[in-house]
Design an enzyme around this catalytic site. Sequence first.
Site, mmCIF file in Angstrom:
data_model
loop_
_atom_site.group_PDB
_atom_site.id
_atom_site.type_symbol
_atom_site.label_atom_id
_atom_site.label_comp_id
_atom_site.label_asym_id
_atom_site.label_seq_id
_atom_site.Cartn_x
_atom_site.Cartn_y
_atom_site.Cartn_z
ATOM 1 N N PHE A 150 -7.641 16.296 -37.090
ATOM 2 C CA PHE A 150 -8.160 15.891 -38.406
ATOM 3 C C PHE A 150 -7.548 16.690 -39.545
ATOM 4 O O PHE A 150 -7.546 16.247 -40.689
ATOM 5 C CB PHE A 150 -9.696 16.033 -38.444
ATOM 6 C CG PHE A 150 -10.174 17.446 -38.679
ATOM 7 C CD1 PHE A 150 -10.231 17.969 -39.977
ATOM 8 C CD2 PHE A 150 -10.551 18.270 -37.629
ATOM 9 C CE1 PHE A 150 -10.651 19.272 -40.206
ATOM 10 C CE2 PHE A 150 -10.960 19.578 -37.854
ATOM 11 C CZ PHE A 150 -11.009 20.073 -39.144
ATOM 12 N N LYS A 174 -2.439 7.751 -32.216
ATOM 13 C CA LYS A 174 -3.903 7.770 -32.227
ATOM 14 C C LYS A 174 -4.310 8.928 -33.143
ATOM 15 O O LYS A 174 -4.384 10.091 -32.719
ATOM 16 C CB LYS A 174 -4.429 7.975 -30.796
ATOM 17 C CG LYS A 174 -5.836 7.447 -30.521
ATOM 18 C CD LYS A 174 -6.915 7.991 -31.402
ATOM 19 C CE LYS A 174 -7.328 9.396 -31.033
ATOM 20 N NZ LYS A 174 -8.376 9.942 -31.965
ATOM 21 N N GLU A 177 -10.121 10.373 -35.577
ATOM 22 C CA GLU A 177 -11.112 9.383 -36.003
ATOM 23 C C GLU A 177 -11.899 9.856 -37.221
ATOM 24 O O GLU A 177 -12.629 9.095 -37.833
ATOM 25 C CB GLU A 177 -12.054 9.045 -34.833
ATOM 26 C CG GLU A 177 -12.978 10.179 -34.371
ATOM 27 C CD GLU A 177 -12.299 11.187 -33.432
ATOM 28 O OE1 GLU A 177 -11.060 11.305 -33.453
ATOM 29 O OE2 GLU A 177 -13.049 11.873 -32.705
ATOM 30 N N SER A 227 -7.104 20.998 -30.641
ATOM 31 C CA SER A 227 -7.697 22.259 -30.200
ATOM 32 C C SER A 227 -7.228 22.612 -28.786
ATOM 33 O O SER A 227 -6.789 21.744 -28.028
ATOM 34 C CB SER A 227 -9.223 22.135 -30.240
ATOM 35 O OG SER A 227 -9.628 21.089 -29.374
ATOM 36 N N CYS A 282 -4.158 25.297 -38.683
ATOM 37 C CA CYS A 282 -3.796 25.986 -37.441
ATOM 38 C C CYS A 282 -2.961 27.213 -37.741
ATOM 39 O O CYS A 282 -2.800 28.071 -36.888
ATOM 40 C CB CYS A 282 -3.035 25.054 -36.523
ATOM 41 S SG CYS A 282 -1.437 24.610 -37.199
ATOM 42 N N GLU A 383 -11.774 30.600 -32.284
ATOM 43 C CA GLU A 383 -11.143 30.014 -33.463
ATOM 44 C C GLU A 383 -12.267 29.413 -34.302
ATOM 45 O O GLU A 383 -12.866 28.404 -33.919
ATOM 46 C CB GLU A 383 -10.151 28.910 -33.058
ATOM 47 C CG GLU A 383 -9.460 28.287 -34.261
ATOM 48 C CD GLU A 383 -8.574 27.110 -33.901
ATOM 49 O OE1 GLU A 383 -8.917 26.327 -32.990
ATOM 50 O OE2 GLU A 383 -7.537 26.944 -34.565
HETATM 51 P P1 NAD Z 1 -9.495 18.099 -31.479
HETATM 52 O O1 NAD Z 1 -8.845 18.743 -30.312
HETATM 53 O O2 NAD Z 1 -10.966 17.975 -31.497
HETATM 54 O O3 NAD Z 1 -8.935 16.591 -31.659
HETATM 55 C C1 NAD Z 1 -7.558 16.318 -31.663
HETATM 56 C C2 NAD Z 1 -7.344 14.892 -31.171
HETATM 57 O O4 NAD Z 1 -7.818 14.785 -29.831
HETATM 58 C C3 NAD Z 1 -8.083 13.852 -31.990
HETATM 59 O O5 NAD Z 1 -7.254 12.721 -32.146
HETATM 60 C C4 NAD Z 1 -9.297 13.533 -31.135
HETATM 61 O O6 NAD Z 1 -9.747 12.206 -31.289
HETATM 62 C C5 NAD Z 1 -8.793 13.770 -29.737
HETATM 63 N N1 NAD Z 1 -9.854 14.230 -28.828
HETATM 64 C C6 NAD Z 1 -10.927 14.988 -29.161
HETATM 65 N N2 NAD Z 1 -11.689 15.216 -28.069
HETATM 66 C C7 NAD Z 1 -11.064 14.620 -27.035
HETATM 67 C C8 NAD Z 1 -11.361 14.510 -25.634
HETATM 68 N N3 NAD Z 1 -12.435 15.082 -25.097
HETATM 69 N N4 NAD Z 1 -10.507 13.814 -24.864
HETATM 70 C C9 NAD Z 1 -9.411 13.246 -25.385
HETATM 71 N N5 NAD Z 1 -9.093 13.302 -26.698
HETATM 72 C C10 NAD Z 1 -9.909 13.988 -27.511
HETATM 73 O O7 NAD Z 1 -8.964 18.868 -32.774
HETATM 74 P P2 NAD Z 1 -9.425 18.685 -34.290
HETATM 75 O O8 NAD Z 1 -10.781 19.269 -34.444
HETATM 76 O O9 NAD Z 1 -9.194 17.296 -34.743
HETATM 77 O O10 NAD Z 1 -8.340 19.600 -35.026
HETATM 78 C C11 NAD Z 1 -8.492 20.983 -35.188
HETATM 79 C C12 NAD Z 1 -7.811 21.751 -34.071
HETATM 80 O O11 NAD Z 1 -6.426 21.414 -34.024
HETATM 81 C C13 NAD Z 1 -7.847 23.250 -34.290
HETATM 82 O O12 NAD Z 1 -8.081 23.864 -33.048
HETATM 83 C C14 NAD Z 1 -6.455 23.576 -34.810
HETATM 84 O O13 NAD Z 1 -6.023 24.897 -34.574
HETATM 85 C C15 NAD Z 1 -5.642 22.610 -34.026
HETATM 86 N N6 NAD Z 1 -4.367 22.359 -34.661
HETATM 87 C C16 NAD Z 1 -3.254 22.924 -34.086
HETATM 88 C C17 NAD Z 1 -2.016 22.754 -34.688
HETATM 89 C C18 NAD Z 1 -0.797 23.361 -34.078
HETATM 90 O O14 NAD Z 1 0.279 23.065 -34.552
HETATM 91 N N7 NAD Z 1 -0.895 24.178 -33.050
HETATM 92 C C19 NAD Z 1 -1.910 21.996 -35.862
HETATM 93 C C20 NAD Z 1 -3.060 21.438 -36.414
HETATM 94 C C21 NAD Z 1 -4.285 21.623 -35.798
#
Ligand code: NAD
Length: 500
Positions: A150, A174, A177, A227, A282, A383
């Site tokens: 997000f 994808k 959401e 994450s 991140c 985090e």
């Molecule tokens: P998230 O892991 O909750 O979601 C990321 C994606 O995975 C979304 O599209 C979501 O719909 C999907 N998803 C969520 N739960 C899932 C599940 N159980 N099974 C399958 N798919 C699932 O992350 P977020 O809250 O949207 O974003 C923040 C996180 O992203 C933070 O931890 C941040 O550090 C990380 N991030 C990392 C980088 C990097 O380059 N390393 C860059 C941006 C964000």
Amino acid sequence: MTRTVHHWIGGKTVEGTSGIYGPVTDPATGAVTTRVAFASAEEVDAAVTTARDAFATWGLSSLSTRTAVLFRYRALLDGHRDEIAALITAEHGKVHSDALGEVARGLEIVELACGITTQLRGELSTQVSGGVDVSSIRQPVGVVAGITPFNFPAMVPMWMFPLAIACGNTFVLKPSEKDPSAAVLLAELAAAAGLPDGVLNVVHGDRTAVEALLTHPDVAAVSFVGSTPIARHIHATASAHGKRVQALGGAKNHMLVLPDADVDAAADAAVSAAYGSAGERCMAISAVVAVGAIGDDLVARIKDRAERITIGPGTDPASEMGPLITAAHRAKVAAYVTGAAAQGAEVVLDGTGLTVEGHEDGHWIGISLLDRVATDSDAYRDEIFGPVLCVLRVDTYEEGVALMNASPYGNGTAIFTRDGGAARRFQLEIQAGMVGVNVPIPVPVGYHSFGGWKDSLFGDHHIYGTDGVRFYTRGKVITTRWPDPADAPSGVDLGFPRNH
Ligand code: NAD
């Protein structure tokens, strides 16, 4: 609810058929403004099949066809910066100027993709053996799935699909959401730039849609950013289904401040990198490690600057920091601050009581600054992903580096010092994928790759740059002989081919 965000498949809007929708909230007001269709496995299958069919043509398209589209795309994105940024602010909450920065960094990767011609150049060795030449080429892998978080609803998708399609792949995105609209606009603009139908598709949804992508036999590669627990799951599942995977995870980025650092520059950097985008980056600095006597002065200057940050709706040009993404996330972030004192921290600033007049239901939280944080406390270990900066005190450079290297994360890191020798030593000793020397958010430019170490990245490739091109292509080596029957008569030889 005023609008619905639909899928984008085969170059057109496709309404969801699952009957399941998710709410999209304006974080500044707390109001649900939009609903987004959640795809079923069957709808994901339709998108992947469309992408697979498009690959038959796009995978063989000429480089000049691809770059012509990308140059037009670059111009269209440039002309729509404000519109994309406004969608980001409406659904993510970050302030407009920050959203424009995100768009600009995403554009860098489109610009990189415009130069794909030089990056896809092959290699040729002539006369490796008598009359034999060898060439190495790289070809697209097929259908690539991108799953994005997000916090950068435009930039992170742009880290992926421009390079993937420049390499000749087709793509199913994808997006998160929580803020899906920017991704759809990016796809619409690609179509307007002349990208053939089916090359870039967007399906929305939650875990159901993601699992369908991870296990689909026609998906060749998966790029994920999100994450750490989900990144680990994505890497394991997609790998088990025979796909190549790059899964970028979460972070706890440390900034080491040596006693000789310019303390004002270090305080400016810490505040900018910790509280920008409300800490939902991140690459945010979430832990400052102060070495020796500089600690007290540094904390005082961080506090002084942090207290003057203007917090308000992202649409207000006076705002420097906006709200958090959801009410649930706000509550989670607040709990780290309210629990910090009991775990030994000195709470220098507590932002949990903030309200913003006229926006009482928004997901607001103010600036928090925690000093003398213990390494075994929740605020340090997790985090937090909010505007909470932890300061840790150490006596020596060695102690600081040891503390940082003990973190399971290894995304970005920074050192602040005037000592070139110490900075050079840090570059070699620190276990992280991206290092800043007097630069707090060392996000690499498009032509260098982005990625972390340890639990911040699962897989073998960083994203974009040279690594991106390698991830989105596979190698092929061609050994050629054009024999002249006059001087190289053919004959049966059962021995293993030797070069001579
Ligand atoms: P998230 O892991 O909750 O979601 C990321 C994606 O995975 C979304 O599209 C979501 O719909 C999907 N998803 C969520 N739960 C899932 C599940 N159980 N099974 C399958 N798919 C699932 O992350 P977020 O809250 O949207 O974003 C923040 C996180 O992203 C933070 O931890 C941040 O550090 C990380 N991030 C990392 C980088 C990097 O380059 N390393 C860059 C941006 C964000």
